[in-house]
Design a protein around this motif. Structure first.
Motif, PDB file in Angstrom:
ATOM      1  N   ILE A  41      44.778 -65.500  56.634  1.00 36.00           N
ATOM      2  CA  ILE A  41      43.405 -65.987  56.689  1.00 36.00           C
ATOM      3  C   ILE A  41      43.123 -66.625  58.052  1.00 36.00           C
ATOM      4  O   ILE A  41      42.050 -66.443  58.628  1.00 36.00           O
ATOM      5  CB  ILE A  41      43.111 -66.978  55.543  1.00 36.00           C
ATOM      6  CG1 ILE A  41      43.306 -66.303  54.179  1.00 36.00           C
ATOM      7  CG2 ILE A  41      41.703 -67.558  55.666  1.00 36.00           C
ATOM      8  CD1 ILE A  41      42.494 -65.039  53.949  1.00 36.00           C
ATOM      9  N   GLU A  42      44.090 -67.339  58.589  1.00 42.66           N
ATOM     10  CA  GLU A  42      43.920 -67.917  59.923  1.00 42.66           C
ATOM     11  C   GLU A  42      43.793 -66.816  60.978  1.00 42.66           C
ATOM     12  O   GLU A  42      42.926 -66.872  61.850  1.00 42.66           O
ATOM     13  CB  GLU A  42      45.097 -68.831  60.262  1.00 42.66           C
ATOM     14  CG  GLU A  42      44.981 -69.476  61.624  1.00 42.66           C
ATOM     15  CD  GLU A  42      46.161 -70.384  61.954  1.00 42.66           C
ATOM     16  OE1 GLU A  42      46.280 -70.750  63.140  1.00 42.66           O
ATOM     17  OE2 GLU A  42      46.951 -70.719  61.061  1.00 42.66           O
ATOM     18  N   ALA A  43      44.646 -65.793  60.885  1.00 38.08           N
ATOM     19  CA  ALA A  43      44.590 -64.688  61.855  1.00 38.08           C
ATOM     20  C   ALA A  43      43.259 -63.951  61.778  1.00 38.08           C
ATOM     21  O   ALA A  43      42.742 -63.481  62.794  1.00 38.08           O
ATOM     22  CB  ALA A  43      45.742 -63.716  61.605  1.00 38.08           C
ATOM     23  N   TRP A  44      42.701 -63.860  60.578  1.00 43.12           N
ATOM     24  CA  TRP A  44      41.425 -63.168  60.376  1.00 43.12           C
ATOM     25  C   TRP A  44      40.235 -64.074  60.694  1.00 43.12           C
ATOM     26  O   TRP A  44      39.088 -63.687  60.508  1.00 43.12           O
ATOM     27  CB  TRP A  44      41.307 -62.676  58.940  1.00 43.12           C
ATOM     28  CG  TRP A  44      42.329 -61.645  58.556  1.00 43.12           C
ATOM     29  CD1 TRP A  44      43.089 -60.876  59.393  1.00 43.12           C
ATOM     30  CD2 TRP A  44      42.696 -61.274  57.221  1.00 43.12           C
ATOM     31  NE1 TRP A  44      43.896 -60.047  58.652  1.00 43.12           N
ATOM     32  CE2 TRP A  44      43.682 -60.274  57.333  1.00 43.12           C
ATOM     33  CE3 TRP A  44      42.288 -61.695  55.961  1.00 43.12           C
ATOM     34  CZ2 TRP A  44      44.265 -59.672  56.204  1.00 43.12           C
ATOM     35  CZ3 TRP A  44      42.875 -61.105  54.848  1.00 43.12           C
ATOM     36  CH2 TRP A  44      43.850 -60.098  54.972  1.00 43.12           C
ATOM     37  N   ALA A  49      36.326 -71.591  52.720  1.00 43.10           N
ATOM     38  CA  ALA A  49      35.687 -71.027  51.531  1.00 43.10           C
ATOM     39  C   ALA A  49      36.180 -69.603  51.284  1.00 43.10           C
ATOM     40  O   ALA A  49      36.443 -69.224  50.131  1.00 43.10           O
ATOM     41  CB  ALA A  49      34.164 -71.050  51.687  1.00 43.10           C
ATOM     42  N   GLU A  50      36.320 -68.806  52.350  1.00 42.46           N
ATOM     43  CA  GLU A  50      36.803 -67.428  52.196  1.00 42.46           C
ATOM     44  C   GLU A  50      38.255 -67.412  51.729  1.00 42.46           C
ATOM     45  O   GLU A  50      38.620 -66.661  50.820  1.00 42.46           O
ATOM     46  CB  GLU A  50      36.660 -66.663  53.517  1.00 42.46           C
ATOM     47  CG  GLU A  50      35.228 -66.347  53.866  1.00 42.46           C
ATOM     48  CD  GLU A  50      35.046 -65.852  55.283  1.00 42.46           C
ATOM     49  OE1 GLU A  50      34.070 -65.103  55.500  1.00 42.46           O
ATOM     50  OE2 GLU A  50      35.845 -66.198  56.179  1.00 42.46           O
ATOM     51  N   VAL A  57      41.393 -69.969  44.301  1.00 38.29           N
ATOM     52  CA  VAL A  57      41.585 -71.404  44.090  1.00 38.29           C
ATOM     53  C   VAL A  57      40.327 -72.134  44.555  1.00 38.29           C
ATOM     54  O   VAL A  57      39.487 -71.565  45.241  1.00 38.29           O
ATOM     55  CB  VAL A  57      42.828 -71.945  44.864  1.00 38.29           C
ATOM     56  CG1 VAL A  57      44.102 -71.268  44.387  1.00 38.29           C
ATOM     57  CG2 VAL A  57      42.667 -71.796  46.373  1.00 38.29           C
ATOM     58  N   SER A  58      40.225 -73.403  44.202  1.00 34.91           N
ATOM     59  CA  SER A  58      39.104 -74.211  44.669  1.00 34.91           C
ATOM     60  C   SER A  58      39.308 -74.533  46.146  1.00 34.91           C
ATOM     61  O   SER A  58      40.429 -74.467  46.674  1.00 34.91           O
ATOM     62  CB  SER A  58      39.007 -75.508  43.865  1.00 34.91           C
ATOM     63  OG  SER A  58      40.108 -76.351  44.168  1.00 34.91           O
ATOM     64  N   GLU A  59      38.225 -74.912  46.798  1.00 37.16           N
ATOM     65  CA  GLU A  59      38.339 -75.296  48.212  1.00 37.16           C
ATOM     66  C   GLU A  59      39.197 -76.546  48.389  1.00 37.16           C
ATOM     67  O   GLU A  59      39.924 -76.658  49.375  1.00 37.16           O
ATOM     68  CB  GLU A  59      36.958 -75.481  48.836  1.00 37.16           C
ATOM     69  CG  GLU A  59      36.248 -74.159  49.077  1.00 37.16           C
ATOM     70  CD  GLU A  59      34.972 -74.309  49.878  1.00 37.16           C
ATOM     71  OE1 GLU A  59      35.035 -74.882  50.991  1.00 37.16           O
ATOM     72  OE2 GLU A  59      33.927 -73.845  49.384  1.00 37.16           O
ATOM     73  N   SER A  60      39.143 -77.460  47.437  1.00 39.05           N
ATOM     74  CA  SER A  60      39.979 -78.664  47.566  1.00 39.05           C
ATOM     75  C   SER A  60      41.460 -78.301  47.420  1.00 39.05           C
ATOM     76  O   SER A  60      42.308 -78.855  48.132  1.00 39.05           O
ATOM     77  CB  SER A  60      39.568 -79.731  46.548  1.00 39.05           C
ATOM     78  OG  SER A  60      39.734 -79.266  45.228  1.00 39.05           O
ATOM     79  N   LEU A 117      29.531 -54.035  53.709  1.00 40.94           N
ATOM     80  CA  LEU A 117      29.971 -55.430  53.786  1.00 40.94           C
ATOM     81  C   LEU A 117      31.218 -55.489  54.661  1.00 40.94           C
ATOM     82  O   LEU A 117      31.829 -54.462  54.957  1.00 40.94           O
ATOM     83  CB  LEU A 117      30.313 -55.958  52.390  1.00 40.94           C
ATOM     84  CG  LEU A 117      29.190 -56.011  51.367  1.00 40.94           C
ATOM     85  CD1 LEU A 117      29.748 -56.372  49.998  1.00 40.94           C
ATOM     86  CD2 LEU A 117      28.131 -57.004  51.796  1.00 40.94           C
ATOM     87  N   THR A 118      31.621 -56.682  55.031  1.00 40.25           N
ATOM     88  CA  THR A 118      32.931 -56.807  55.653  1.00 40.25           C
ATOM     89  C   THR A 118      33.970 -56.652  54.546  1.00 40.25           C
ATOM     90  O   THR A 118      33.668 -56.944  53.365  1.00 40.25           O
ATOM     91  CB  THR A 118      33.111 -58.175  56.335  1.00 40.25           C
ATOM     92  OG1 THR A 118      33.213 -59.191  55.330  1.00 40.25           O
ATOM     93  CG2 THR A 118      31.983 -58.474  57.309  1.00 40.25           C
ATOM     94  N   PRO A 119      35.186 -56.228  54.863  1.00 42.58           N
ATOM     95  CA  PRO A 119      36.211 -56.171  53.825  1.00 42.58           C
ATOM     96  C   PRO A 119      36.427 -57.514  53.125  1.00 42.58           C
ATOM     97  O   PRO A 119      36.614 -57.551  51.906  1.00 42.58           O
ATOM     98  CB  PRO A 119      37.453 -55.710  54.595  1.00 42.58           C
ATOM     99  CG  PRO A 119      36.873 -54.826  55.659  1.00 42.58           C
ATOM    100  CD  PRO A 119      35.615 -55.559  56.093  1.00 42.58           C
ATOM    101  N   VAL A 120      36.368 -58.610  53.868  1.00 41.65           N
ATOM    102  CA  VAL A 120      36.521 -59.927  53.245  1.00 41.65           C
ATOM    103  C   VAL A 120      35.405 -60.158  52.218  1.00 41.65           C
ATOM    104  O   VAL A 120      35.660 -60.586  51.091  1.00 41.65           O
ATOM    105  CB  VAL A 120      36.568 -61.050  54.306  1.00 41.65           C
ATOM    106  CG1 VAL A 120      36.373 -62.423  53.671  1.00 41.65           C
ATOM    107  CG2 VAL A 120      37.879 -60.994  55.077  1.00 41.65           C
ATOM    108  N   GLN A 121      34.161 -59.888  52.592  1.00 46.50           N
ATOM    109  CA  GLN A 121      33.049 -60.060  51.652  1.00 46.50           C
ATOM    110  C   GLN A 121      33.218 -59.166  50.425  1.00 46.50           C
ATOM    111  O   GLN A 121      32.982 -59.605  49.293  1.00 46.50           O
ATOM    112  CB  GLN A 121      31.722 -59.731  52.338  1.00 46.50           C
ATOM    113  CG  GLN A 121      31.296 -60.712  53.392  1.00 46.50           C
ATOM    114  CD  GLN A 121      30.132 -60.199  54.233  1.00 46.50           C
ATOM    115  OE1 GLN A 121      29.963 -58.993  54.428  1.00 46.50           O
ATOM    116  NE2 GLN A 121      29.335 -61.130  54.752  1.00 46.50           N
TER     117      GLN A 121
END
Length: 145
Positions: A41-44, A49-50, A57-60, A117-121
């Motif tokens: 996720i960091e590399a992307w 939120a994503e 999981v929740s954002e927290s 969409l983007t693949p992530v979306q």
């Protein structure tokens, strides 16, 4: 006769498909899976939120995972999500020899899986089925099927 509970807790062997059903397997795999998903996720350049939505999981909880303060065990569904994301990350790095591997998940895509969409979306909207489909799509592009 083997009960369902005994089957779920049975250790995985080389002849079994990994289903992440056994708690011992989930406990063993949780730490490495979280570390790998956080890296992807960091590399992307993904947002908190994503990342949270992709892992389920929740954002927290995502924030606690990033800080190394989460001590839980991922569920079967969450490990399936992690497996799809890790496989996608690896597949993209096999497909692309440059920075496109890390940019691709956030670029709008006309492929049949993504509906512009983007693949992530698309993966966030489509959940586990779309995540697995995205991984298979990339594997097919690189000739891995």
């Amino acid at each position: 006769m083997t009960s369902l509970a005994q089957f779920r807790e049975a250790p995985a062997d080389a002849n079994q498909v990994q289903t992440f059903a056994a708690e011992a397997d989930r406990a063993r795999l949780t730490g490495p899976a979280i570390k790998a998903v956080l890296r992807a996720i960091e590399a992307w350049d993904g947002s908190n939120a994503e990342g949270a939505a992709l892992l389920g999981v929740s954002e927290s909880t995502w924030d606690r995972m990033k800080a190394g303060r989460w001590e839980g065990i991922l569920s079967q569904d969450q490990l399936t999500r992690a497996s799809a994301l890790i496989g996608l990350f690896k597949g993209l790095h096999l497909l692309f020899a440059d920075s496109m591997a890390d940019r691709w998940p956030k670029l709008p895509n006309r492929g049949p899986v993504f509906d512009r969409l983007t693949p992530v979306q698309a993966m966030i909207a489509g959940g586990i089925p779309r995540m697995l489909e995205t991984r298979l799509y990339v594997d097919a592009l690189r000739g891995g099927l």
